[in-house]
Design a protein around this motif. Structure first.
Motif, PDB file in Angstrom:
ATOM      1  N   HIS A  45       9.001   2.571  -1.071  1.00  0.00           N
ATOM      2  CA  HIS A  45       9.113   3.837  -0.326  1.00  0.00           C
ATOM      3  C   HIS A  45       8.188   4.911  -0.893  1.00  0.00           C
ATOM      4  CE1 HIS A  45      13.291   2.921   1.577  1.00  0.00           C
ATOM      5  NE2 HIS A  45      12.496   1.877   1.587  1.00  0.00           N
ATOM      6  N   THR A 202       3.492   5.547  10.401  1.00  0.00           N
ATOM      7  CA  THR A 202       4.361   5.074   9.308  1.00  0.00           C
ATOM      8  C   THR A 202       4.645   3.579   9.456  1.00  0.00           C
ATOM      9  OG1 THR A 202       5.338   7.267   9.129  1.00  0.00           O
ATOM     10  CG2 THR A 202       6.586   5.459   8.169  1.00  0.00           C
ATOM     11  N   GLN A 206       4.231   0.863   6.648  1.00  0.00           N
ATOM     12  CA  GLN A 206       5.359   0.009   6.215  1.00  0.00           C
ATOM     13  C   GLN A 206       4.916  -1.460   6.176  1.00  0.00           C
ATOM     14  OE1 GLN A 206       8.041   1.750   9.284  1.00  0.00           O
ATOM     15  NE2 GLN A 206       9.643   1.519   7.732  1.00  0.00           N
ATOM     16  N   ALA A 220      10.838  -2.112   2.673  1.00  0.00           N
ATOM     17  CA  ALA A 220       9.952  -1.217   3.440  1.00  0.00           C
ATOM     18  C   ALA A 220      10.564  -0.852   4.793  1.00  0.00           C
ATOM     19  CB  ALA A 220       8.587  -1.870   3.624  1.00  0.00           C
ATOM     20  N   PHE A 223      12.716   2.484   5.310  1.00  0.00           N
ATOM     21  CA  PHE A 223      12.111   3.795   5.033  1.00  0.00           C
ATOM     22  C   PHE A 223      12.450   4.810   6.127  1.00  0.00           C
ATOM     23  CE2 PHE A 223       8.684   6.867   5.437  1.00  0.00           C
ATOM     24  CZ  PHE A 223       8.509   7.290   4.131  1.00  0.00           C
TER      25      PHE A 223
END
Ligand code: FAD
Ligand code: DLZ
Ligand code: SF4
Length: 507
Positions: A45, A202, A206, A220, A223
């Motif tokens: 993260h 994002t 990830q 991941a 997150f």
């Protein structure tokens, strides 16, 4: 003079000095590089929040019309230096490199080589996002026999004017800590911090992190952190109304399955530049002035930001590089594996590590009085403990992690940062949490088969460091209690501690 303006991964602030007076032929450089991603096994993260926030920030700068070269992780550029070298070959005519001073000594050392390597002038600007400069802190520290946060904090209150009325502290007191040690009532509802669904940027990060860092701590796909200034401000304003009113009262409390309680979870955003310390403090003062939060909460929060945060940063730069090598209590026991996987019968440790794994976060008292306290009592290797803290928290940068771990939690600096070790037995943990009610071990026992490990380790810590620590005024009471025990009891406790240290991995 066309300038290459380098922005580091924790400098994602529109008000960054690097971004003032940008000329038309200047270029901005941001780079996801191998050395920064690999210098310790960062929690997934932590890498996601930094890379995604970097990409969002770069997009916002492009939107403002800046020329920007963004090096993505897949380009496999090794280091920040290699990133600058690449930009200089790609973009003709650059005659000057400019950046805001880095937060970490390690990165500062790397940048110190740039002028020689590239044969160009390099300008490093003071980081005005902090409320005082490194030089101002050194000025405050000069000639003092002892540095203490409380006195520094009072100066900072005067310096900033925050919570000051006619030159005096609001409410007639500098510090309301004594009203900040309440235990949580069982029936109290605890609001959750704001979380965010990952957007496409994002999601791409990830996937990248899951692919390139499969064995690092964390999942991941879980997150949910903010990745832009706008989201981070939303998260902070949510905290301001939902958690801040009770922040002071329950600052030191812990409860099973409650990782956040009344904490802001804002260090992650503040440390990478998505939030601004002055803006946060002004909002807190306003909320207090409007009667939305009590003074003990507003003061407690502002103390963390203008007091502790600035103090540890000043101390880090004052003491580095020697600070990193200190180990005044000669702690050398290997870090047990359960710090990484969290499988331990000690409920308090299991909770702190489980929260860390899931959120790359745990709150201050878990860091200090659970995982930190255990490391102190068991004499765990200082470097290994520091590396663990640097890796597992999304807010961890050496300037803030090192003084907190080496100084505050481990007392390895022999009192440069704190006036006494934060050593505590299970009794403290039982008072401040409900963990012990859900634990395999018996917090009221010290030497039996099922005794809470914190108890014997606490006494053993005091006994084995007696010659060094017994002169501390703040430990007189503890040493008096130790000395009142019979020799037979002392021996039993120390034998139990030895047994625990041998079986550390099995606890
Ligand atoms: P809150 O409880 O909501 O506090 C508000 C803000 O005050 C934080 O966001 C943070 O910016 C600041 N703050 C509070 N305490 C400290 C402190 N002791 N030092 C510096 N700033 C502080 N903090 C980090 O930011 N990065 C770290 O790597 C880090 N490592 C730590 C390691 C150990 C062993 C310990 C004991 C503490 C560490 N801290 C670190 C300090 C503190 O625990 C975290 O700042 C805090 O838990 C972050 O959660 P929060 O944002 O919910 O904080
Ligand atoms: C922590 C981190 C990570 C994981 N990756 C990068 C990166 O790829 N590029 C970058 O510029 N910064 C990164 N950072 C932050 C730096 O390691 C470092 O903490 C700061 O630059 C402070 O000196
Ligand atoms: Fe932690 Fe000891 Fe309490 Fe168990 S009994 S939760 S080990 S303090």
């Amino acid at each position: 003079m066309a300038t290459l303006r380098v922005i580091l991964g924790d400098q994602l602030s529109p008000a960054l000095p690097t971004l003032s007076q940008v000329a038309e032929d200047d270029w901005i450089l941001m780079a996801e590089v191998q050395t920064e991603a690999h210098y310790c096994p960062h929690h997934k993260h932590k890498i996601i929040v930094i890379f995604s926030a970097m990409r969002h920030f770069a997009e916002s700068l492009r939107g403002l019309g800046y020329q920007l070269r963004y090096i993505r992780f897949d380009e496999q550029v090794r280091s920040l230096t290699d990133a600058v070298a690449l930009a200089l070959t790609e973009i003709p005519g650059l005659q000057h490199i400019l950046l805001t001073e880095p937060g970490e000594y390690r990165v500062g050392q790397e940048i110190a080589g740039w002028a020689g390597r590239f044969n160009l002038p390099v300008t490093s600007l003071e980081d005005s996002r902090f409320l005082i400069s490194r030089a101002q802190f050194s000025g405050w520290a000069a000639g003092k026999r002892q540095l203490r946060m409380e006195y520094f904090y009072r100066e900072m209150r005067k310096h900033t004017g925050l919570l000051m009325q006619d030159g005096q502290p609001a409410g007639g007191q500098w510090n309301f800590d004594s009203s900040n040690r309440k235990a949580l009532p069982a029936e109290l509802t605890i609001p959750a911090p704001l979380s965010f669904e990952p957007d496409l940027v994002t999601q791409e990060v990830q996937a990248l992190v899951a692919r390139h860092f499969p064995t690092n701590m964390g999942d991941a796909s879980q997150f949910r952190l903010a990745v832009s200034g706008k989201q981070a401000r939303q998260a902070f304003l949510h905290f301001l109304t939902q958690q801040l009113p009770l922040f002071g009262d329950y600052q030191d409390a812990m409860r099973i399955d409650q990782p956040f309680l009344f904490h802001s979870v804002c260090s992650i955003y503040l440390n990478c530049g998505l939030l601004d310390a002055r803006w946060m403090c002004s909002k807190v003062v306003l909320a207090w002035q409007q009667g939305l939060v009590p003074l003990n909460a507003a003061e407690g929060f502002i103390r963390q930001i203008i007091g502790w945060r600035e103090y540890v940063r000043g101390l880090y730069w004052l003491q580095m590089p020697g600070y990193k090598t200190l180990n005044s209590l000669n702690a050398a026991t290997a870090l047990p594996e359960f710090y990484w996987h969290g499988q331990t019968k000690m409920r308090c440790m299991q909770q702190a590590i489980e929260h860390t794994k899931r959120y790359a976060y745990s709150h201050h008292i878990q860091r200090l009085m659970i995982t930190g306290n255990f490391a102190l009592l068991a004499g765990l290797d200082v470097q290994q403990v520091c590396n663990w803290y640097l890796a597992v928290y999304a807010d961890a940068y050496e300037w803030v992690e090192l003084p907190n771990t080496l100084g505050m939690a481990l007392f390895a600096d022999n009192g440069i940062l704190a006036s006494k070790p934060y050593a505590a037995s299970g009794k403290y943990i039982a008072r401040m949490s409900n963990y012990c009610k859900h634990c395999h071990y018996d917090v009221n026992d010290t030497t039996g088969d099922n005794a809470c490990p914190f108890n014997a380790l606490y006494w053993d810590f005091l006994a084995r460091n007696q010659s060094q620590l017994q002169t501390s005024a703040r430990l007189q009471f503890s040493y008096k209690n130790w000395d009142m025990k019979t020799d037979a009891d002392k021996q039993r406790i120390r034998n139990k501690a030895q047994q625990l240290l041998i079986q550390l991995e099995q606890l």
